[in-house]
Motif scaffolding. Structure first.
Motif, PDB file in Angstrom:
ATOM      1  N   TYR A   4       0.667  -1.067   0.009  1.00  0.00           N
ATOM      2  CA  TYR A   4       0.152  -0.208   0.156  1.00  0.00           C
ATOM      3  C   TYR A   4       0.749   1.195  -0.041  1.00  0.00           C
ATOM      4  CZ  TYR A   4      -3.091   3.240   1.093  1.00  0.00           C
ATOM      5  OH  TYR A   4      -4.153   4.729   1.366  1.00  0.00           O
ATOM      6  N   GLN A   5       2.182   1.010   1.124  1.00  0.00           N
ATOM      7  CA  GLN A   5       2.293   2.627   0.909  1.00  0.00           C
ATOM      8  C   GLN A   5       3.727   2.574  -0.158  1.00  0.00           C
ATOM      9  OE1 GLN A   5       2.317   4.529   3.069  1.00  0.00           O
ATOM     10  NE2 GLN A   5       1.371   3.613   4.589  1.00  0.00           N
ATOM     11  N   MET A   6       3.983   1.517  -0.983  1.00  0.00           N
ATOM     12  CA  MET A   6       5.041   2.242  -2.175  1.00  0.00           C
ATOM     13  C   MET A   6       3.381   2.626  -3.199  1.00  0.00           C
ATOM     14  SD  MET A   6       7.008  -1.152  -3.447  1.00  0.00           S
ATOM     15  CE  MET A   6       6.235  -2.479  -3.516  1.00  0.00           C
TER      16      MET A   6
ATOM     17  N   PHE B 182       8.496  10.515 -13.328  1.00  0.00           N
ATOM     18  CA  PHE B 182       7.554   9.987 -12.665  1.00  0.00           C
ATOM     19  C   PHE B 182       5.862   9.737 -12.200  1.00  0.00           C
ATOM     20  CE2 PHE B 182      11.609  12.536 -11.208  1.00  0.00           C
ATOM     21  CZ  PHE B 182      12.348  12.429  -9.639  1.00  0.00           C
ATOM     22  N   ALA B 183       5.777   9.606 -13.251  1.00  0.00           N
ATOM     23  CA  ALA B 183       4.504   9.041 -13.254  1.00  0.00           C
ATOM     24  C   ALA B 183       4.401   7.805 -12.713  1.00  0.00           C
ATOM     25  CB  ALA B 183       3.837   9.508 -14.490  1.00  0.00           C
ATOM     26  N   PRO B 184       2.856   7.431 -12.183  1.00  0.00           N
ATOM     27  CA  PRO B 184       3.509   6.224 -11.894  1.00  0.00           C
ATOM     28  C   PRO B 184       2.580   5.201 -12.888  1.00  0.00           C
ATOM     29  CG  PRO B 184       1.879   7.002 -10.205  1.00  0.00           C
ATOM     30  CD  PRO B 184       2.199   8.371 -11.319  1.00  0.00           C
ATOM     31  N   PRO B 185       2.893   4.264 -12.628  1.00  0.00           N
ATOM     32  CA  PRO B 185       3.435   3.474 -11.743  1.00  0.00           C
ATOM     33  C   PRO B 185       5.087   3.281 -12.195  1.00  0.00           C
ATOM     34  CG  PRO B 185       2.593   1.707 -13.060  1.00  0.00           C
ATOM     35  CD  PRO B 185       2.089   3.152 -14.284  1.00  0.00           C
ATOM     36  N   TRP B 186       6.447   3.020 -10.502  1.00  0.00           N
ATOM     37  CA  TRP B 186       6.554   2.689 -11.300  1.00  0.00           C
ATOM     38  C   TRP B 186       7.803   1.305 -10.991  1.00  0.00           C
ATOM     39  CZ3 TRP B 186       9.378   7.010  -6.620  1.00  0.00           C
ATOM     40  CH2 TRP B 186       9.494   7.726  -7.095  1.00  0.00           C
ATOM     41  N   ASP B 187       9.221   1.229 -11.579  1.00  0.00           N
ATOM     42  CA  ASP B 187       9.303  -0.072 -11.877  1.00  0.00           C
ATOM     43  C   ASP B 187       9.347  -0.794 -10.435  1.00  0.00           C
ATOM     44  OD1 ASP B 187       9.180  -0.364 -14.385  1.00  0.00           O
ATOM     45  OD2 ASP B 187      11.561   0.183 -14.547  1.00  0.00           O
ATOM     46  N   ARG B 188       9.268  -2.081 -10.170  1.00  0.00           N
ATOM     47  CA  ARG B 188       9.661  -2.611  -9.181  1.00  0.00           C
ATOM     48  C   ARG B 188      10.417  -3.623  -9.085  1.00  0.00           C
ATOM     49  NH1 ARG B 188       5.171  -0.012  -8.070  1.00  0.00           N
ATOM     50  NH2 ARG B 188       3.836   0.396  -6.879  1.00  0.00           N
ATOM     51  N   LEU B 189      11.755  -4.396  -8.398  1.00  0.00           N
ATOM     52  CA  LEU B 189      11.905  -4.818  -8.442  1.00  0.00           C
ATOM     53  C   LEU B 189      12.858  -5.787  -7.203  1.00  0.00           C
ATOM     54  CD1 LEU B 189      14.097  -6.091 -10.693  1.00  0.00           C
ATOM     55  CD2 LEU B 189      16.113  -4.563 -10.553  1.00  0.00           C
TER      56      LEU B 189
ATOM     57  N   PHE C  13      11.231  -1.760   0.938  1.00  0.00           N
ATOM     58  CA  PHE C  13      11.335  -0.948   0.119  1.00  0.00           C
ATOM     59  C   PHE C  13      11.797  -0.152   0.162  1.00  0.00           C
ATOM     60  CE2 PHE C  13       7.060   0.865  -0.153  1.00  0.00           C
ATOM     61  CZ  PHE C  13       7.507   2.256   0.018  1.00  0.00           C
ATOM     62  N   GLU C  14      13.051   0.220  -1.005  1.00  0.00           N
ATOM     63  CA  GLU C  14      13.431   1.178  -1.342  1.00  0.00           C
ATOM     64  C   GLU C  14      13.568   2.476  -2.228  1.00  0.00           C
ATOM     65  OE1 GLU C  14      18.341   1.366   1.974  1.00  0.00           O
ATOM     66  OE2 GLU C  14      17.443  -0.280  -0.080  1.00  0.00           O
ATOM     67  N   PRO C  15      13.249   3.557  -2.197  1.00  0.00           N
ATOM     68  CA  PRO C  15      12.523   4.233  -4.083  1.00  0.00           C
ATOM     69  C   PRO C  15      14.131   4.287  -5.090  1.00  0.00           C
ATOM     70  CG  PRO C  15      12.023   5.514  -2.356  1.00  0.00           C
ATOM     71  CD  PRO C  15      12.222   4.472  -1.461  1.00  0.00           C
ATOM     72  N   LEU C  16      14.208   4.169  -5.632  1.00  0.00           N
ATOM     73  CA  LEU C  16      16.222   4.951  -5.795  1.00  0.00           C
ATOM     74  C   LEU C  16      15.881   5.831  -7.430  1.00  0.00           C
ATOM     75  CD1 LEU C  16      16.838   2.543  -4.245  1.00  0.00           C
ATOM     76  CD2 LEU C  16      19.402   2.649  -5.548  1.00  0.00           C
ATOM     77  N   VAL C  17      16.646   6.755  -7.676  1.00  0.00           N
ATOM     78  CA  VAL C  17      16.271   7.295  -8.891  1.00  0.00           C
ATOM     79  C   VAL C  17      18.235   8.040  -9.007  1.00  0.00           C
ATOM     80  CG1 VAL C  17      15.746   9.405  -9.878  1.00  0.00           C
ATOM     81  CG2 VAL C  17      14.020   8.617  -7.959  1.00  0.00           C
ATOM     82  N   VAL C  18      18.403   7.711  -9.990  1.00  0.00           N
ATOM     83  CA  VAL C  18      19.707   8.081 -10.492  1.00  0.00           C
ATOM     84  C   VAL C  18      20.672   7.659  -9.957  1.00  0.00           C
ATOM     85  CG1 VAL C  18      18.538   9.758 -12.163  1.00  0.00           C
ATOM     86  CG2 VAL C  18      19.671  10.470  -9.851  1.00  0.00           C
ATOM     87  N   GLY C  19      20.464   6.758  -9.468  1.00  0.00           N
ATOM     88  CA  GLY C  19      21.564   5.667  -8.273  1.00  0.00           C
ATOM     89  C   GLY C  19      21.321   6.159  -7.003  1.00  0.00           C
ATOM     90  N   MET C  20      20.321   7.135  -6.621  1.00  0.00           N
ATOM     91  CA  MET C  20      20.382   7.718  -5.219  1.00  0.00           C
ATOM     92  C   MET C  20      19.473   7.904  -4.685  1.00  0.00           C
ATOM     93  SD  MET C  20      20.581  11.727  -4.457  1.00  0.00           S
ATOM     94  CE  MET C  20      19.581  12.508  -5.688  1.00  0.00           C
ATOM     95  N   GLU C  21      19.389   6.327  -3.057  1.00  0.00           N
ATOM     96  CA  GLU C  21      18.170   6.037  -2.653  1.00  0.00           C
ATOM     97  C   GLU C  21      17.677   7.658  -2.424  1.00  0.00           C
ATOM     98  OE1 GLU C  21      17.530   5.025   1.764  1.00  0.00           O
ATOM     99  OE2 GLU C  21      19.960   4.683   1.262  1.00  0.00           O
ATOM    100  N   ILE C  22      16.071   7.700  -2.295  1.00  0.00           N
ATOM    101  CA  ILE C  22      15.681   8.901  -2.243  1.00  0.00           C
ATOM    102  C   ILE C  22      14.275   8.177  -1.026  1.00  0.00           C
ATOM    103  CG2 ILE C  22      15.872  10.023  -4.090  1.00  0.00           C
ATOM    104  CD1 ILE C  22      12.746   8.594  -4.191  1.00  0.00           C
ATOM    105  N   GLY C  23      14.006   7.450  -0.065  1.00  0.00           N
ATOM    106  CA  GLY C  23      13.390   6.764   1.319  1.00  0.00           C
ATOM    107  C   GLY C  23      13.935   5.162   1.617  1.00  0.00           C
ATOM    108  N   ASN C  24      13.025   4.651   2.440  1.00  0.00           N
ATOM    109  CA  ASN C  24      12.946   3.314   2.977  1.00  0.00           C
ATOM    110  C   ASN C  24      11.382   3.542   3.394  1.00  0.00           C
ATOM    111  OD1 ASN C  24      14.020   0.933   3.737  1.00  0.00           O
ATOM    112  ND2 ASN C  24      15.293   2.392   5.663  1.00  0.00           N
ATOM    113  N   ALA C  25      11.125   2.095   3.921  1.00  0.00           N
ATOM    114  CA  ALA C  25      10.209   1.611   3.750  1.00  0.00           C
ATOM    115  C   ALA C  25       9.636   0.817   4.873  1.00  0.00           C
ATOM    116  CB  ALA C  25       8.825   2.240   3.228  1.00  0.00           C
TER     117      ALA C  25
ATOM    118  N   VAL D 141       7.000   5.030   5.995  1.00  0.00           N
ATOM    119  CA  VAL D 141       7.882   5.619   5.313  1.00  0.00           C
ATOM    120  C   VAL D 141       8.909   6.502   5.712  1.00  0.00           C
ATOM    121  CG1 VAL D 141       7.847   5.919   3.544  1.00  0.00           C
ATOM    122  CG2 VAL D 141       6.029   4.501   3.636  1.00  0.00           C
ATOM    123  N   GLY D 142       9.585   6.423   5.482  1.00  0.00           N
ATOM    124  CA  GLY D 142      10.802   7.461   5.914  1.00  0.00           C
ATOM    125  C   GLY D 142      11.054   8.059   3.757  1.00  0.00           C
ATOM    126  N   LEU D 143      11.206   9.781   3.492  1.00  0.00           N
ATOM    127  CA  LEU D 143      11.300  10.558   2.139  1.00  0.00           C
ATOM    128  C   LEU D 143      12.375  11.886   2.844  1.00  0.00           C
ATOM    129  CD1 LEU D 143      10.648  11.220  -0.668  1.00  0.00           C
ATOM    130  CD2 LEU D 143       8.728  12.933   0.421  1.00  0.00           C
ATOM    131  N   GLY D 144      13.738  10.669   2.025  1.00  0.00           N
ATOM    132  CA  GLY D 144      14.421  12.525   2.469  1.00  0.00           C
ATOM    133  C   GLY D 144      14.054  13.351   1.819  1.00  0.00           C
TER     134      GLY D 144
END
Length: 508
Positions: free
Chosen positions: A278-280, A309-316, A403-415, A468-471
């Motif tokens: 749900y939080q993803m 950034f439009a959903p859905p994002w890839d999940r891996l 889960f950790e969302p990553l963009v350009v190799g940079m973690e922007i959150g943790n959940a 969830v944490g968001l940087g």
């Protein structure tokens, strides 16, 4: 103590005082911002306006005329200042001004023969006389010349950066808009904003080295700056609050690089009766909403790379990422084979002799995969060994629902799907201490204390919860197209400059 004051500028300040002019008045009433004069120039033409700004250009034409540019927060305008109109007293005051000084002017709006929107000044007030040189650059069109380029000075003295570079001011405005949009999104979803302690008697919520202090009023009891608001927020959930969030500063006494600063801003939220799936969905909705409202589109360009950034994002999954990017199947490896692979790759000896399967998997991901993930992507299902606050993955007890969302190799959150079983949580904390050598600093400080009050809180019953944490700093980096966290933090951490007095004392 040596002052920064400039002798020539001090003399001009004194000259103003001798003329009976205070260079630092209490107020000045404006009728318009400079941007409003530009926007409404047709209706204001030949009308009197009162404006204020910093002098950014000063050009004398003959003996009795000055052309000047002043700039306020977001715009600039030219002033036409003539001795015959201003009068002798104002003219003599004008002669004491330099670029960087603040000036208030009242006069008619007009357009020069060269087509430049201007104000014909008839009254003026010195609003602030600078007594150190202000490094104002020269501009022509979109180009700037003689701009201060010493990066260390600009980071140490950010007010110079803001004075001399409009884009750096815009970065701070965008940062504020991002935080405001985030807050509105959460409030629209009926989250309650709460505060958590900045100074804690026991730190937790992350494996990080804290800043240490003590409380004199409590017999010098040891205390720590917050490394994470996680455990206090979970206590809110255990106490019956269904949805809570906080936007706060965290402090970690660790490294400084393009994406890390010892003091940083983040948001954390916790929502009862939800899991990481749900939080993803909520995370990608939040971030895409912020991107759209702040930039006007869900698609941006960061350092030359287009990001969507439009959903859905890839999940891996983390294991799937290692297989995809490094062609290594850690699931088929024995513990010994994994250990050998880590040693083969670990040229800098980052890993200790004794590490768990989970720590080895995480190392392989960070070393071989992280920088290859460019588009917004959720990395999921981390090893249990590195996630002591997370519920085990349904169907695979070696992993957790994280889960950790990553963009350009940079973690922007943790959940996480938060671990809510108090007995298992205590066992996880205890087992984690077996690997404490992995998180010791040179003095042997252990970074995994057990917060028994937190155990007591969830022992009273904590419902299923997604956390969830968001940087925020890292999100600002992306949305302002800045290369480093130092460019989006108002006052980044810098090594203190040693004064001559301090050097003399150290030699003694």
């Amino acid at each position: 103590m040596e002052t920064p004051f400039n002798e020539e500028l001090l003399e001009k300040r004194q000259a103003l005082l001798d003329m009976g002019i205070t260079p630092y008045p209490y107020e000045f009433k404006t009728s318009h911002k400079l941007s409003e004069v530009r926007e409404k120039q047709e209706e204001l033409m030949e009308q009197d306006v009162s404006v204020a700004g910093r002098i950014t250009a000063l050009r004398r034409q003959g003996k009795k005329v000055f052309f000047m540019d002043i700039e306020d927060f977001d715009s600039r305008i030219q002033l036409y200042m003539k001795q015959q109109i201003l009068g002798d007293e104002n003219w003599q005051a004008l002669l004491q001004l330099n670029m960087g000084d603040w000036l208030g002017v009242t006069g008619k709006v007009f357009v020069t023969k060269m087509g430049e929107l201007s104000i014909n000044g008839k009254e003026m007030s010195v609003l602030s006389k600078a007594v150190v040189p202000v490094p104002i650059s020269k501009s022509k069109g979109e180009e700037s010349y003689y701009q201060l380029s010493d990066a260390e000075t600009l980071y140490r003295q950010p007010y110079i950066r803001w004075i001399t570079d409009k884009k750096s001011r815009e970065t701070m405005v965008t940062r504020s808009r991002i935080i405001s949009t985030i807050r509105s999104f959460m409030e629209d979803r009926e989250f309650l904003e709460v505060t958590t302690p900045t100074i804690e008697m026991l730190y937790g919520g992350a494996a990080a080295k804290p800043f240490e202090t003590n409380i004199q009023a409590l017999s010098n009891q040891d205390a720590y700056l917050r490394i994470s608001p996680e455990l206090p927020l979970k206590k809110f959930i255990a106490g019956g609050f269904p949805k809570v969030f906080t936007i706060c500063q965290n402090f970690r006494n660790e490294g400084i690089d393009r994406s890390h600063n010892p003091e940083f801003t983040m948001m954390e939220w916790y929502e009862a009766l939800t899991d990481y799936n749900y939080q993803m969905d909520q995370f990608e909705t939040l971030v895409s909403t912020v991107v759209k409202k702040v930039t006007g589109d869900t698609k941006i360009t960061y350092q030359g790379t287009e990001l969507e950034f439009a959903p859905p994002w890839d999940r891996l999954t983390m294991i799937g990422a290692i297989k995809k990017f490094a062609n290594i199947d850690v699931e088929e490896m024995s513990d010994e084979e994994l250990r050998e692979k880590v040693k083969e790759i670990d040229k800098d000896e980052k890993m200790k002799k004794d590490f768990s399967w989970g720590h080895g998997v995480n190392f392989l991901f960070e070393e071989l995969c992280e920088d290859k993930i460019i588009q917004p992507t959720f990395i999921m299902d981390h090893p249990l060994d590195i996630s002591p606050l997370t519920k085990a993955k349904r169907g695979n007890p070696k992993l957790v629902e994280r889960f950790e969302p990553l963009v350009v190799g940079m973690e922007i959150g943790n959940a996480y799907s938060e671990l809510t079983d108090p007995v298992e949580q205590y066992e996880r904390f205890t087992n984690q201490r077996k690997f404490d050598e992995l998180s010791m600093d040179q003095e042997g400080t252990v970074h995994h204390p057990i917060d028994m009050d937190f155990i007591n809180a969830i022992s009273m019953g904590m419902p299923p919860t997604g956390g969830v944490g968001l940087g925020i700093d890292r999100l600002v980096i992306l949305l302002t197209d800045q290369p480093s966290i130092r460019d989006v933090i108002a006052f980044p951490m810098m090594r203190r400059v040693t004064t001559e007095t301090e050097e003399d004392k150290s030699e003694e």
